[in-house]
Write a protein that holds these residues in place. Structure first.
Motif, PDB file in Angstrom:
ATOM      1  N   ALA A 186      41.260  39.732  39.861  1.00  0.00           N
ATOM      2  CA  ALA A 186      41.678  40.808  38.959  1.00  0.00           C
ATOM      3  C   ALA A 186      40.684  40.981  37.822  1.00  0.00           C
ATOM      4  CB  ALA A 186      43.060  40.493  38.383  1.00  0.00           C
ATOM      5  N   ALA A 187      40.666  42.186  37.265  1.00  0.00           N
ATOM      6  CA  ALA A 187      39.916  42.469  36.029  1.00  0.00           C
ATOM      7  C   ALA A 187      38.453  42.025  36.105  1.00  0.00           C
ATOM      8  CB  ALA A 187      40.608  41.810  34.839  1.00  0.00           C
ATOM      9  N   GLY A 188      37.824  42.242  37.249  1.00  0.00           N
ATOM     10  CA  GLY A 188      36.412  41.891  37.399  1.00  0.00           C
ATOM     11  C   GLY A 188      36.159  40.441  37.758  1.00  0.00           C
ATOM     12  N   GLY A 189      37.251  39.654  37.920  1.00  0.00           N
ATOM     13  CA  GLY A 189      37.105  38.254  38.295  1.00  0.00           C
ATOM     14  C   GLY A 189      37.481  37.322  37.157  1.00  0.00           C
ATOM     15  N   ILE A 190      38.391  36.393  37.431  1.00  0.00           N
ATOM     16  CA  ILE A 190      38.877  35.447  36.428  1.00  0.00           C
ATOM     17  C   ILE A 190      38.736  34.036  36.987  1.00  0.00           C
ATOM     18  CG2 ILE A 190      40.922  34.643  35.160  1.00  0.00           C
ATOM     19  CD1 ILE A 190      41.936  37.596  35.288  1.00  0.00           C
ATOM     20  N   GLN A 191      38.151  33.146  36.200  1.00  0.00           N
ATOM     21  CA  GLN A 191      38.026  31.747  36.619  1.00  0.00           C
ATOM     22  C   GLN A 191      39.428  31.146  36.725  1.00  0.00           C
ATOM     23  OE1 GLN A 191      36.058  33.197  34.373  1.00  0.00           O
ATOM     24  NE2 GLN A 191      34.103  33.074  35.425  1.00  0.00           N
TER      25      GLN A 191
END
Length: 343
Positions: free
Chosen positions: A290-295
């Motif tokens: 989500a949202a460009g990628g979340i760690q």
């Protein structure tokens, strides 16, 4: 409030997918001392604990439970239903609550057959709910599409084992409660968002919404996983009472995983590991992209008899999950985030 009291309260409450708002008053009453509480348009519940910087960490546990829905009210006064995530064999002779214009209690009965071959097969179409009401009274109280949830009071078993319905995933909300309580007097670097997410059981939908609304730097999903002990999933090594299960796989950021393992070692918090080579089937799967990628991290609590009315969890695993997350959060500082995120 003691964590066991909170676990009992939240497990015995009812909140099927789409009606997580039924839990809101319990969450508000018990989490308001930890942060500011809001609810999204579609029933995600957020508890925001302000940190010293603008960086954010999101801890998520889904609030919804598996459920049934009214599909038909027969002329004889019986209720037929559709199920979400529940094996029909586990429903026979169970107590349920139909959430109509008022709550109606009932039992799930198995339609008898005089064919010996069919007697050994439990299919959903052979199950119905008996309330004792006739069809006229029932139609005044219940309508097609009303939710039905399992009814079960919590039972304390031996050796810190707890049995109830909806341990999946209220055990993880209880772990968030432990974490929040551990952090109550800690001024962490990062903003902490505790999220009780909606509609996980029907596709992790709340996880997507929360991730885009909060846009955290780090997202940690807490869920339950299958016990691998006696009569459990023999392909897994998870054991009740031996600590939270740290997931390893492409759904999990490797540096964050190594960091939380070091935290567990430093504080002598017992933990287990579990390999998931693909979709973890949890909120973590949707947080990550989500949202460009979340760690992302996934921490699981082992349970027995998942998606039944007699799920079993060990209280020590809940407490150690909350403590591990609290120690991980309190040690994170803004300056190290860039180094943690790069490969």
């Amino acid at each position: 409030m003691k964590d066991l009291d909170f676990l009992k309260m939240i497990c015995e409450a009812h909140a099927p997918s789409g009606r997580e708002d039924w839990l809101y008053s319990i969450i508000e009453d018990n989490f308001k001392k930890f942060g500011h509480i809001t609810m999204s348009k579609l029933n995600n519940i957020y508890i925001h604990k302000k940190g010293k910087t603008s960086n954010k960490i999101m801890i998520m546990a889904h609030a919804d439970e598996v459920f049934l829905m009214v599909n038909e009210i027969s002329g004889e006064g019986f209720i037929k239903f559709k199920a979400l995530g529940i094996d029909p064999k586990s429903l026979v002779s169970q107590e349920v609550i139909i959430h109509g214009t008022e709550d109606v209690e009932g039992i799930v009965a198995l339609k008898p057959t005089y064919n010996d071959k069919d007697n050994n097969v439990v299919k959903m179409e052979r199950l119905y709910i008996e309330t004792g009401y006739n069809s006229e009274k029932l139609n005044n109280l219940v309508k097609i599409g009303d939710y039905i949830t399992l009814k079960r009071d919590m039972i304390e078993l031996l050796n810190d084992n707890i049995c109830c319905k909806s341990i999946d995933n209220r055990a993880s909300i209880a772990a968030m409660y432990v974490c929040a309580d551990e952090l109550k007097n800690v001024n962490s670097d990062l903003d902490v968002y505790f999220v009780c997410s909606c509609q996980e059981e029907v596709g992790h939908r709340g996880a997507k919404m929360a991730s885009y609304e909060i846009k955290p730097d780090i997202g940690i999903a807490i869920d339950v996983t299958f016990d691998g002990g006696k009569f459990g999933d023999s392909d897994r090594e998870n054991k009740l009472g031996e600590g939270p299960v740290i997931c390893i796989g492409p759904n999990v950021h490797p540096k964050l995983r190594n960091r939380i393992i070091k935290t567990a070692d430093r504080y002598n918090i017992p933990y287990q590991v579990e390999v998931e080579s693909g979709n973890t089937g949890t909120d973590a799967w949707d947080i990550q992209t989500a949202a460009g990628g979340i760690q992302t991290l996934l921490i699981s609590i082992p349970i027995k008899y998942m998606h039944t009315s007699v799920e079993i969890v060990n209280l020590k695993d809940i407490r150690n999950t909350g403590k591990l997350l609290a120690r991980f959060i309190q040690e994170l500082n803004e300056n190290e985030l860039e180094g943690l995120f790069c490969f």
